[in-house]
Motif scaffolding. Structure first.
Motif, PDB file in Angstrom:
ATOM      1  N   VAL A   1      12.515 -21.227 -17.316  1.00 47.49           N
ATOM      2  CA  VAL A   1      13.524 -20.735 -16.375  1.00 47.49           C
ATOM      3  C   VAL A   1      13.811 -19.255 -16.571  1.00 47.49           C
ATOM      4  O   VAL A   1      14.447 -18.646 -15.731  1.00 47.49           O
ATOM      5  CB  VAL A   1      14.862 -21.499 -16.491  1.00 47.49           C
ATOM      6  CG1 VAL A   1      14.660 -22.963 -16.255  1.00 47.49           C
ATOM      7  CG2 VAL A   1      15.527 -21.248 -17.813  1.00 47.49           C
ATOM      8  N   TYR A   2      13.359 -18.681 -17.679  1.00 49.71           N
ATOM      9  CA  TYR A   2      13.736 -17.293 -17.939  1.00 49.71           C
ATOM     10  C   TYR A   2      13.067 -16.327 -16.974  1.00 49.71           C
ATOM     11  O   TYR A   2      13.564 -15.224 -16.773  1.00 49.71           O
ATOM     12  CB  TYR A   2      13.465 -16.940 -19.401  1.00 49.71           C
ATOM     13  CG  TYR A   2      14.335 -17.763 -20.307  1.00 49.71           C
ATOM     14  CD1 TYR A   2      15.678 -17.439 -20.451  1.00 49.71           C
ATOM     15  CD2 TYR A   2      13.860 -18.896 -20.943  1.00 49.71           C
ATOM     16  CE1 TYR A   2      16.508 -18.212 -21.230  1.00 49.71           C
ATOM     17  CE2 TYR A   2      14.680 -19.678 -21.728  1.00 49.71           C
ATOM     18  CZ  TYR A   2      16.010 -19.334 -21.871  1.00 49.71           C
ATOM     19  OH  TYR A   2      16.835 -20.101 -22.622  1.00 49.71           O
TER      20      TYR A   2
ATOM     21  N   GLN B   1      12.707 -17.123 -13.693  1.00 50.91           N
ATOM     22  CA  GLN B   1      13.585 -17.216 -12.522  1.00 50.91           C
ATOM     23  C   GLN B   1      14.885 -16.460 -12.749  1.00 50.91           C
ATOM     24  O   GLN B   1      15.486 -15.949 -11.824  1.00 50.91           O
ATOM     25  CB  GLN B   1      13.897 -18.686 -12.230  1.00 50.91           C
ATOM     26  CG  GLN B   1      12.756 -19.426 -11.574  1.00 50.91           C
ATOM     27  CD  GLN B   1      12.954 -20.912 -11.687  1.00 50.91           C
ATOM     28  OE1 GLN B   1      12.907 -21.473 -12.781  1.00 50.91           O
ATOM     29  NE2 GLN B   1      13.185 -21.561 -10.573  1.00 50.91           N
ATOM     30  N   LEU B   2      15.307 -16.399 -14.021  1.00 49.87           N
ATOM     31  CA  LEU B   2      16.571 -15.724 -14.323  1.00 49.87           C
ATOM     32  C   LEU B   2      16.516 -14.226 -14.070  1.00 49.87           C
ATOM     33  O   LEU B   2      17.559 -13.572 -14.026  1.00 49.87           O
ATOM     34  CB  LEU B   2      16.966 -15.977 -15.775  1.00 49.87           C
ATOM     35  CG  LEU B   2      17.675 -17.295 -16.012  1.00 49.87           C
ATOM     36  CD1 LEU B   2      17.996 -17.462 -17.459  1.00 49.87           C
ATOM     37  CD2 LEU B   2      18.944 -17.332 -15.190  1.00 49.87           C
TER      38      LEU B   2
END
Lengths: 199, 213
Positions: free
Chosen positions: B98-99, B101-102
């Motif tokens: 997810v990093y 997308q972050l």
């Protein structure tokens, strides 16, 4: 997973700050005083408790059935920005009704919007949960984990003020190292302990 | 001493070590050198495209809508990079999780887009953005090198030809200090690097004062 398991995992085992390293920028900005750390933690918890179920609904009722999962990032960012606007409006109402509560909480709401805690927790938590209610609980617990980390870090900072710190380490570096030691402490909460406590 | 727009981001105005911008994804992916390189490349791509697009779109977008438009712009660009990575580098995309997308809510990218969209010269904007992106990547690489060498005893690059992609450091790879590759190690290493950057800066200031006075 049971509700207790969800809460314990989100608060202690997968702590947003100390395990997943999310939301560090506002955390260090608020580490100066315990009051602002508490306010920030409450604001983040409030926003997370609202966004997690909304994001869950968006993911499982809209994006997955319509096969739009590739729009996840964009949709989540927009939804969170929308919810944040609502919270800010509510904050304006709160300012009229209860000025003291607004002073404690309101200052930190802008910070809570752009920071990565909210989007990060939603992205990490939501795909694994089976209902909107569980997402709300998980979001609130993740916020509580953030609250604990920020208040403890601010308390450590308050203690450090009366101690001698080497010149190069003053300010941010010592805060980072304190947070690192806290993260080491939180390693005690792991899956094995979780399994022993809740079967 | 006057530096070029590009080089300013590398050292004196390094986003990660001096201003501590974009911390969240940076610390979480700095346990392997390959992940740091992947995220750094993503940041540079998104930053350049977003700054250029924002600079060109600014005259036609009403002032009040700008923050929202920048947010959508950056999120769309991050989604594009995400999809491209899923197609061509699925293993790396998996590791970044997810990093990647972050990056859509990264304070370094959003802050820079907001700030640079007001500038007049496009080429200067791009050079400043490239410098900030490169400075971020270099600092991230430094943290990742320290963490991976001490925490796992290896340096993970990308496999090509007969090279498997992982360099093992003799001695360390059998008995690494695992804590350094955990979350605690990320905070610890960053803390000491920030202290070092501050010390270098203070030393340089003192030297400048001495030469001036």
């Amino acid at each position: 997973m049971s509700f207790v398991g969800i809460i314990f995992t989100a608060v202690f085992v997968n702590n947003v700050v100390l395990y997943q390293l999310l939301g560090l920028c506002p955390l260090f900005a608020a580490a100066g005083s315990r009051r602002s750390a508490l306010g920030l933690g409450l604001a983040v918890s409030l926003v997370l408790a609202l966004t997690a179920p909304a994001v869950w609904a968006l993911q499982h009722l809209v994006l997955v059935p319509l096969r739009l999962a590739y729009l996840q990032t964009l949709a989540f960012v927009l939804l969170i920005a929308g919810i944040f606007q609502l919270v800010r409006l509510a904050g304006l109402v709160l300012a009229r009704l209860a000025p003291a509560a607004h002073r404690a909480l309101g200052v930190h709401l802008p910070l809570a919007a752009v920071n990565c805690v909210v989007l990060g927790s939603c992205l990490l938590l939501v795909p694994g949960l089976s209902s909107a209610g569980r997402s709300a609980i998980a979001g609130l617990s993740a916020g509580a984990g953030f609250l604990i980390a920020s208040v403890v870090l601010a308390s450590i900072q308050a203690r450090l003020r009366s101690e001698w710190v080497p010149e190069a380490m003053r300010g941010l570096p010592i805060t980072l190292v304190s947070a690192a030691l806290m993260a080491l402490g939180f390693l005690a909460f792991d899956r094995v302990l979780l399994a022993k406590l809740f079967g | 001493m006057r530096e070029g727009a590009f080089f300013r981001g590398l050292a004196r105005e390094n986003p990660l070590l001096v201003y501590l911008l974009g911390l969240c994804p940076a610390l979480a992916v700095s346990d392997l050198v390959s992940k740091a390189l992947g995220l750094g490349a993503g940041v540079i791509l998104v930053l350049l495209a977003a700054v250029a697009a924002a600079r060109l779109l600014r005259p036609v977008i009403p002032e009040r809508l700008q923050p929202l438009v920048w947010l959508v712009l950056v999120a769309a660009l991050v989604s594009l990079v995400d999809l491209a990575m899923q197609a061509w580098l699925p293993a790396l995309r998996q590791q970044l999780g997810v990093y990647l997308q972050l990056l859509a809510v990264n304070c370094l990218i959003l802050g820079l887009v907001e700030r640079l969209a007001r500038r007049r010269s496009l080429s200067r904007c791009l050079r400043l953005a490239a410098g900030q992106g490169a400075g971020f990547t270099l600092a991230l690489l430094l943290i990742a090198l320290v963490r991976e060498v001490l925490g796992s005893g290896t340096i993970t690059l990308f496999p090509f030809g007969s090279f498997g992609g992982v360099i093992r450091i003799p001695g360390l790879s059998l008995h690494p200090a695992r804590a350094v590759s955990l979350a605690a190690g990320a905070l610890l290493v960053l803390g000491y690097l920030v202290a070092l950057a501050g010390r270098l800066k203070a030393g340089r200031r003192r030297a400048e004062q001495r030469s001036a006075g």
